[in-house]
Design an enzyme around this catalytic site. Sequence first.
Site, PDB file in Angstrom:
ATOM      1  CD  GLN A  46      80.432 -27.145  20.509  1.00 32.78           C
ATOM      2  OE1 GLN A  46      81.436 -27.855  20.658  1.00 32.78           O
ATOM      3  NE2 GLN A  46      79.928 -26.861  19.333  1.00 32.78           N
TER       4      GLN A  46
ATOM      5  CG  ASP B   7      91.974 -38.287  24.896  1.00 32.56           C
ATOM      6  OD1 ASP B   7      92.977 -37.593  24.644  1.00 32.56           O
ATOM      7  OD2 ASP B   7      90.828 -38.014  24.495  1.00 32.56           O
TER       8      ASP B   7
ATOM      9  N   GLY C 130      84.474 -35.526  21.207  1.00 32.24           N
ATOM     10  CA  GLY C 130      83.119 -35.447  20.702  1.00 32.24           C
ATOM     11  C   GLY C 130      82.555 -36.794  20.313  1.00 32.24           C
TER      12      GLY C 130
ATOM     13  CB  CYS D 111      87.005 -30.035  15.361  1.00 34.68           C
ATOM     14  SG  CYS D 111      86.171 -31.360  14.466  1.00 34.68           S
TER      15      CYS D 111
ATOM     16  CB  CYS E  45      96.686 -17.082  12.962  1.00 35.84           C
ATOM     17  SG  CYS E  45      97.983 -18.279  13.375  1.00 35.84           S
TER      18      CYS E  45
ATOM     19  CG  ASP F 199      90.766 -34.382  16.723  1.00 31.92           C
ATOM     20  OD1 ASP F 199      91.838 -35.019  16.766  1.00 31.92           O
ATOM     21  OD2 ASP F 199      90.563 -33.361  17.406  1.00 31.92           O
ATOM     22  CG  ASN F 200      95.033 -36.730  14.618  1.00 27.09           C
ATOM     23  OD1 ASN F 200      95.880 -37.520  14.190  1.00 27.09           O
ATOM     24  ND2 ASN F 200      94.561 -36.812  15.858  1.00 27.09           N
TER      25      ASN F 200
ATOM     26  CE  LYS G   2      89.361 -33.823  26.327  1.00 21.60           C
ATOM     27  NZ  LYS G   2      89.161 -33.702  24.879  1.00 21.60           N
TER      28      LYS G   2
ATOM     29  CB  SER H 278      86.937 -25.099  24.063  1.00 24.69           C
ATOM     30  OG  SER H 278      88.006 -26.022  24.060  1.00 24.69           O
ATOM     31  CG  ASN H 279      87.476 -30.326  25.728  1.00 21.27           C
ATOM     32  OD1 ASN H 279      88.259 -30.624  26.616  1.00 21.27           O
ATOM     33  ND2 ASN H 279      87.893 -29.977  24.511  1.00 21.27           N
TER      34      ASN H 279
END
Length: 380
Positions: free
Chosen positions: A72, A62, A41, A193, A337, A130-131, A86, A69-70
Site C-alpha cells: 500500500q 533491513d 515506507g 504504523c 486484540c 519506524d520505532n 526485503k 500489507s507493505n
Amino acid sequence: MVTFSKQELERYSRHLIIPEFNIEGQRRLKAAKVLVVGTGGLGSPLLLYLTAAGVGTIGILDFDIVDDSNLQRQVLFSVADVGKPKVEAAKARLEALNPHVNFVVHNERLTSENALEIIKDYDLVADGTDNFPTRYLVNDACVILNKPNVYGSIFRFEGQVSVFNYTDAEGKTGPNYRDLFPTPPPPGLVPSCAEGGVLGVLPGIIGSLQANEVIKVLTGVGDPLSGRLFLFDAATFETRVLKVHKDPSNAPITELIDYEFFCGIGAEDEEDKEKVKEITVSDLQAWQDNHTDFQLIDVREPYEYEIANLHGELIPLGEVETAIDKIASDKNVVVHCRSGARSAKAIAALEKKYGFKNLYNLKGGILAWANEIDPTMAKY
C-alpha cells in the site's frame, strides 16, 4: 578523481546542467557512501531517488520480508516480491534502475552490537525506521562516529524531517535527535504504523524530502535542515518549520546502550503477558466447536473490527474500565486484540483493579487466528 562514462554523463545530464550543482556535485554523489536503515515506507522512496541520483555506494539494511500489507505504501516492491527478504528484493529493483551504483546488503537487524561496525563505513545515514529504539540507536551511533543522520518519521497523516549531527563548512555541528527528544514517550502512547495506520502517499512525500536532504548534505548544494524540524500534515496540507537547538545539559554520547530497555518497549507488554492466563487459537476453536459457554471480548478499535473480527463483543481498550458491567464474572472470558499485547494489558488492569479471575488472553490475537485457523482472514 571520480570519472564518468558516456552513459553516466547522459544519465545525469539534468544534474550536470544545473549551474549550482554541475559535474562537481555529481562527483560528490558518486564518491559518497550512504546507509539507508529500513526499506519500508520511507526507505522505498529514499532508495529509489538516491539510486536514480547516482549515489556511488548505497547500503540497504533491513531484516524483514515483503508482506502484502507493505504494498500500500512501500513502492519499491511488487506482488512478485511477497515472501522475499526485503533487502534482496530491493537490491534487484534498484540494480535494474541504475547499474552504475554499488549496493551493499545488510540482511540483519541494527543492534547496539553491530551498529558502529556497520555505520563506520558510510558517510551518512538515512533513517527510515519506524520505532523509537532504532531511532535512538541510529542517532547515538552517528554521534559517536560523527556521521550526519537524515531523519524522517510518519504517522497517519503527519510527517517529520530533519538533519541531525550535521557539521557545516565552519566546523560547527548541529543538534542531534536527543536535543529534540531527550527521552522517548511512555510505552504505548504512540502507536506503531501497524496499529495506528499511515496514509499510503505520506511516506512517499517524506521519504522524498529525506532524499533531497541527503543529496544536499553530500553535495554541499543548498541549506540542509540542520537545526530545523520540518512538519507536514497531509490532511490539511499545512507545514511548519521549528527551530531545534543543541541542549548543553545533555550528557555526551560515548557508548551504545540497551535501547529496548531505554524506551520501555516490550518490557511492559511482557510483564502483562507473564501475569495473565492465556489460551491458544486452537484452544479457542475447540471451545467454539464444543459449544463451551464463554464470553469473547475484542479490545481493538471499531475501524480494526471492520477489517477482520472473530465476532466478539467490541470494547476498545480505552473503554474497558468503564464497561466492567459488560464483562462476565460467572464464566470464562477470552480477551483478544490484533497480536495479544493490548488484550494482555486490558486483562492485567482488570485483574489488578477489579479482581477478575476468569480472564484469558488469546495468544497471538487476530494474527495467530489468521495464520493458524482461517487463512482467508485479512491480516493487517
